[in-house]
Write an enzyme that holds these catalytic residues in place. Sequence first.
Site, PDB file in Angstrom:
ATOM      1  N   GLY A   8       0.672  -1.604  -0.196  1.00  0.00           N
ATOM      2  CA  GLY A   8       0.275   0.112  -0.378  1.00  0.00           C
ATOM      3  C   GLY A   8       1.070   1.363  -0.018  1.00  0.00           C
ATOM      4  N   THR A 125      -8.501  -1.230  12.076  1.00  0.00           N
ATOM      5  CA  THR A 125      -9.666   0.040  12.116  1.00  0.00           C
ATOM      6  C   THR A 125     -10.625  -0.260  12.669  1.00  0.00           C
ATOM      7  OG1 THR A 125     -10.601   0.851  11.312  1.00  0.00           O
ATOM      8  CG2 THR A 125     -10.577  -1.824  10.187  1.00  0.00           C
ATOM      9  N   GLU A 127     -13.575   0.459  12.297  1.00  0.00           N
ATOM     10  CA  GLU A 127     -14.196   0.448  11.692  1.00  0.00           C
ATOM     11  C   GLU A 127     -15.354  -0.776  12.005  1.00  0.00           C
ATOM     12  OE1 GLU A 127     -16.748   0.338   9.524  1.00  0.00           O
ATOM     13  OE2 GLU A 127     -16.418   3.139   9.717  1.00  0.00           O
ATOM     14  N   TYR A 149     -16.571  -4.026   4.445  1.00  0.00           N
ATOM     15  CA  TYR A 149     -14.942  -3.704   5.172  1.00  0.00           C
ATOM     16  C   TYR A 149     -14.855  -4.063   6.185  1.00  0.00           C
ATOM     17  CZ  TYR A 149     -11.441  -0.715   6.004  1.00  0.00           C
ATOM     18  OH  TYR A 149     -10.012   0.213   6.848  1.00  0.00           O
ATOM     19  N   LYS A 153     -11.534  -6.650   8.109  1.00  0.00           N
ATOM     20  CA  LYS A 153     -10.845  -6.126   8.885  1.00  0.00           C
ATOM     21  C   LYS A 153     -11.202  -7.229   9.773  1.00  0.00           C
ATOM     22  CE  LYS A 153      -8.299  -2.981   6.405  1.00  0.00           C
ATOM     23  NZ  LYS A 153      -7.038  -3.150   6.445  1.00  0.00           N
TER      24      LYS A 153
END
Length: 338
Positions: A8, A125, A127, A149, A153
Amino acid sequence: MKKALITGITGQDGCYLAKLLLSKNYKVYGAQRRNTGFKHWRLEEFGIANQIKFLDIDLNEPYNIEKAINNILPDEIYNLAAMSFVSLSFDQPQVTTLTNSLGVLNILEVIRNKYPEIKFYQASTSEMFGKVTETPQNETTRFYPRSPYGCSKAFAHYLTVNYRESYNLFACSGILFNHESPIRGEEFVTRKITKGLVEWLNTGKILELGNLDSYRDWGHAQDFVKAMWLMLQQDEADDYVISTGTKTQVKDFVRKCLDELNIKYTFEGNEVLDDKGNYIIKTNPKLYRPAEVDLLIGDSTKAQKKLNWQPKHSLDSLVKEMIKIELKRYEKKNIFLI
Ligand code: NAP
Ligand code: GDD
């Protein structure tokens, strides 16, 4: 000289982390995927693109991950690659899961089978907390993801913990709350707002946004990549929440940006008009998500105590910096962020 492999590398965090590791005299290898072309604009704005050794790695190709690790023999791997846009994950759940979940498995398998001494960082994360079960959220808060998502994760987080416990790997999961910067992707709300308002100021083009009622704990990417590095410098691998501990409503982030640009405005619900009654921001219902994460606010006490980590930037200084760079970009002035 330590060697680090960053997946990334073309993203926001990849760029800030590369800059940090170069300043610490690391040899930095950057994994990029060859699709429609390379996106080196961030690394070029930072003036560091020529100091990085790039490799072609797609997380969905186990063989090219193994080949790269064989060639480099890195001391540390920072896995920052992901399909990171929550909204898109509802439309592309399979790509999201393959990259964000199985991609992590692909790296961990190479480490466990061939190079168990490599230190591994996984970009987890906030999230994963989703529909939060307690406030603020810390390392022991139950996960309740609200998007493909978040689910992808959570899988990768548990896998990282499991490989550490099963095979005694030095594998850490950093549970990072939202972090932004002038090189944030344009699809994320903070950058969409700073860019959109500068554009409105110059052209009158109305900015369309979705739900402005949610709260986020926004920090600066520069502070957050430091925490990633610190995690891999400890005697033992562990998982850490990284956050600022303050929450701000999206609507208030909009207000801060309008104030910074000296725009006079009034809110009508979630829409914004200028002092002549022209629209600045309109609501587009299509930008609402099938399930929203209403409130994120982190408790990073563990990181503060064990890593001696503290955020240096405030949200107000972040807004000022983002707006300043956005204005420069609009005028096509030379931007050198270092
Ligand atoms: P970003 O700017 O969206 O960067 C994502 C990177 O992943 C890009 O370099 C992208 O490459 C690469 N990538 C995507 N799919 C890939 C694949 N299949 N194979 C190889 N590379 C792939 O994200 P970021 O904000 O820097 O975040 C870095 C990581 O932290 C992500 O894993 C994200 O989920 C996680 N995270 C971010 C935040 C935040 O607030 N920023 C908070 C918590 C966790 P291209 O340039 O080719 O697209
Ligand atoms: N992107 C976007 N675009 N978000 C909008 C918009 C819009 O037009 N209008 C309102 N929002 C709201 C979203 O509904 C959400 O509540 C909030 O703004 C933040 O959205 P994003 O900036 O897209 O970030 P995110 O919180 O969904 O996800 C980011 O942070 C996570 C950490 O909590 C990403 O960086 C993830 O990769 C990261 O894991």
